[in-house]
Design a protein around this motif. Sequence first.
Motif, PDB file in Angstrom:
ATOM      1  N   SER A 279     -24.676 -46.537  -0.283  1.00  0.00           N
ATOM      2  CA  SER A 279     -23.725 -46.530  -1.388  1.00  0.00           C
ATOM      3  C   SER A 279     -24.444 -46.357  -2.718  1.00  0.00           C
ATOM      4  O   SER A 279     -23.900 -45.772  -3.650  1.00  0.00           O
ATOM      5  CB  SER A 279     -22.864 -47.800  -1.376  1.00  0.00           C
ATOM      6  OG  SER A 279     -23.656 -48.920  -1.589  1.00  0.00           O
TER       7      SER A 279
ATOM      8  N   TRP B  99     -25.231 -42.648  -2.865  1.00  0.00           N
ATOM      9  CA  TRP B  99     -23.944 -41.976  -3.028  1.00  0.00           C
ATOM     10  C   TRP B  99     -23.468 -42.074  -4.467  1.00  0.00           C
ATOM     11  O   TRP B  99     -23.108 -41.073  -5.083  1.00  0.00           O
ATOM     12  CB  TRP B  99     -22.963 -42.638  -2.068  1.00  0.00           C
ATOM     13  CG  TRP B  99     -21.549 -42.176  -2.130  1.00  0.00           C
ATOM     14  CD1 TRP B  99     -20.476 -42.934  -2.460  1.00  0.00           C
ATOM     15  CD2 TRP B  99     -21.051 -40.872  -1.843  1.00  0.00           C
ATOM     16  NE1 TRP B  99     -19.335 -42.184  -2.389  1.00  0.00           N
ATOM     17  CE2 TRP B  99     -19.650 -40.911  -2.020  1.00  0.00           C
ATOM     18  CE3 TRP B  99     -21.653 -39.668  -1.472  1.00  0.00           C
ATOM     19  CZ2 TRP B  99     -18.841 -39.805  -1.840  1.00  0.00           C
ATOM     20  CZ3 TRP B  99     -20.829 -38.562  -1.287  1.00  0.00           C
ATOM     21  CH2 TRP B  99     -19.443 -38.635  -1.463  1.00  0.00           C
ATOM     22  N   SER B 100     -23.530 -43.285  -5.019  1.00  0.00           N
ATOM     23  CA  SER B 100     -22.973 -43.438  -6.363  1.00  0.00           C
ATOM     24  C   SER B 100     -23.862 -42.760  -7.399  1.00  0.00           C
ATOM     25  O   SER B 100     -23.371 -42.213  -8.380  1.00  0.00           O
ATOM     26  CB  SER B 100     -22.735 -44.904  -6.704  1.00  0.00           C
ATOM     27  OG  SER B 100     -23.924 -45.620  -6.605  1.00  0.00           O
TER      28      SER B 100
END
Lengths: 347, 282
Positions: A329, A332-333
Motif C-alpha cells: 500500500s 501503491w500510494s
Amino acid sequence: MTTMPAGPATRRGEDPTGVGDGAPHTRRTGAWAVVVVVLAGLGFALPVVLSGSSMRFVLEATILGLFALSLGFLAGHVGLVSLAHGVFYGGAGYTMAIVLSGDLGVHVAVAIALVVSLLLSLVIGAVSIRVPGIGFAIVTLAVGEVAFLSVGLNRLRPLFGGFDGRPVSAESFLGISDVTGIGLWPAVWGTVIISVTSLWLLRRSAFGVLLAAIRDNDERARFSGFDTFVPRLLAFAATGVMAAAAGVLAALNTAYVSPPNIFWFGTAFALIAALIGGAGSLAGPFIGAFIIQAVEERFAIGGGVNLYLGLLFVVLFVASPSGLTGLWSRTWSSWRARGGSQELRGS
Amino acid sequence: MVHLLNGLTYGALLMVLASGLAMMYGLRGVMNLAHGTLYMFGAYLGYTVAGATNFWVALVTVPLLLAIVGLVLERIALRRLAGREVLEVALITLGAALMLEYVALYIWGAVDLSLSPPELLSGSSRLLGTTYPTYRLFVLVAGFAIMAGLALWLQRSRIGLFIRAASLDRETASMLGVNIDRVSLVVVGLATGLAGAAGILAAPYVAINPGMWSEILIPSLVVVVVGGLGSVAGAAIAALGYGLVQTAGATLVPEFSLIAPFVALIAVLALRPTGLAGQRVH
C-alpha cells in the motif's frame, strides 16, 4: 447493471485517476462490495478449478491463514501479541476429540469446542491482559507452556492421550462426508468469509475505534474515561474463538489432535505468517500463510524450514513492520501520488 | 534434599541467564528471544572447545566468545533497531533464533551430545547427609558466585550506577549525561557473555541438542517478567523461586514438577501484574 462487468470496469476506473473526488467514492465502494461478494461466491467453486494436490495446499494454507488472522488482528489492531492462541487452536481440537468419543455428534462437538475456547480465552485473557507491555506476550507464552505440558501428562492420558494425541473421528460435518479431504473446503471458505466480515465490521465499529485508541495510548484512553480492560478482554476472546474455529477445521481435516497443536511454536509460526503478510490488514495473514505453507512444503525434505522462514521474516520485518500488504500500500500510494501530480501538471 | 539441590542448581543457571535478559531489557529495551540460543551456542562451543583442549579452557573462552558475539550484535543490529517498538525487536530476535537453530543443527547435528565434567569435578560428594554429583554443586556455587559478582559490580562501580539509572528511566539517565550507547555496549556484551557462561556451565549436565534453546528460554523469560521487567534483583529472586517451586513440586507431586513453577509464576503475575520489583498498577 450486471454484476460481472461492473467490478473490473470500476476497478480500472479507480486506478491512478480517481483520487479523492467525493461523488465517485460511493459508487466505487459499491462496486468494490460487488467485487468482494462475487469473489466470495466464486471461492466456493475453487475445487472445480484446482487439482487435488494444489487444492490440498490451498486448504491447509487457508486454515493456517485463519489462525494467523486471529493473531494478526489482535497484534495489529489491539496491540496484543499473544502466544497462547495455540491453547484455543489445539484446545478446540481436544474438545472435539473428547466429545466425539461420546455419541453427541459432530455439530454438538464443534459448538462445545467453541464455547470451551471462549471460556478458556476469557480466563487466560483476564489473567494476562493486566500484565503491561511485552510482559503480556511472555505470560501468554507461560500459559501456553502450562497447557502444552498438561495435555502431555501421563496422569491425564485417558483424557488427552499423552504425547500421542487423540484421533478426531467425525464422519461428516455440515453434510460434508469427505472431512479429511478437500471436501472440507466449503466449511473452510465459509469460516473465512464469516471471520473476515466480522473483523471488518468490528474494525469500523465504535468498539473497533476504541480498541485502536487503547492500542495507541492506553493511558490517554483511560484518562478519557474508557475502561481499557474489558474491551481488550473481549477482543482477546473474540480472536480466541476465531483461533478455535481454525483449530476445529484443522482437527477435522487431519482427524487428529496432539500437543504440538497447542505448542507455542505453532502459534509463533502463525504469528510470523500474519506479520509477513501484514498484521493490521485482513488479507495479509492469508498471504503470509500461503508463503509459510509454500516454504514448509518446499523445505520439508532436506530441512531448513526454520532457517528460510526466519531469514524471510527478519529481512521483511526489518524492512517493513506492516508486512507485505503495508509495503504494497505504501508503494501503491506513492505511485498514485506521482500519477496524480502528473495529471495536475497535464491539466 | 536432592530435589532441593536440583532446584537450586537449575535456579542458579536461570539466574545467570535471566539477569542478562533483564539488563538488556532495562537498558536497550530489547527482550532478547535469542537469549536461549546464545546459551545453546555456549554449550555447543563448550563441547567443541573442551573436546579440543579441556573443560577449564572452555569455561574461560566460551563466555568471552559469546561476549564478542554480543558486542558485534549490538553494533550491527540492536543499535539500528533502537527506534523500533519493543515487541517488533523481540519478534526479530525470535526470527534470528529460528535461523540460528538451523545453524546449530547444521554444524553439530540433531543428535544429543554430552560433555563429561572435568576430572576434578566428576564423581559425587557427600553433603548434609546426601551424596550429590560434584559437578552440580560446582554449577550451583559458580552461579551464585557470578550473581554475587554482578550484584557487587552493579552496586559499587560507576558503570553499574549508570546501568541501574538507565534501567529505571532511560530517557532521564541519558539527559543527565549517561551515554546509553556506550553503557549498552557493555551491558549487551556482558549479557551475552553470561548466556555463554550459563551454556558452558550447563553443558556437562544437560543433553546438548538444537532444541535446548527453547526449553530454557521460556522459564528465563517468565522469570524476568515476574521479577519486574528490567530488574536484575527481581529476576534473580524469581529464578530462585522457580527452582524452589520445582523442588516442592518434585517432592510432592513429581508429575507436576515441570508445570508447578509456571503456575506459581502466573499466579504471582495475576496478583501483581508488574512483577515483584514493578510498580503497582493504578
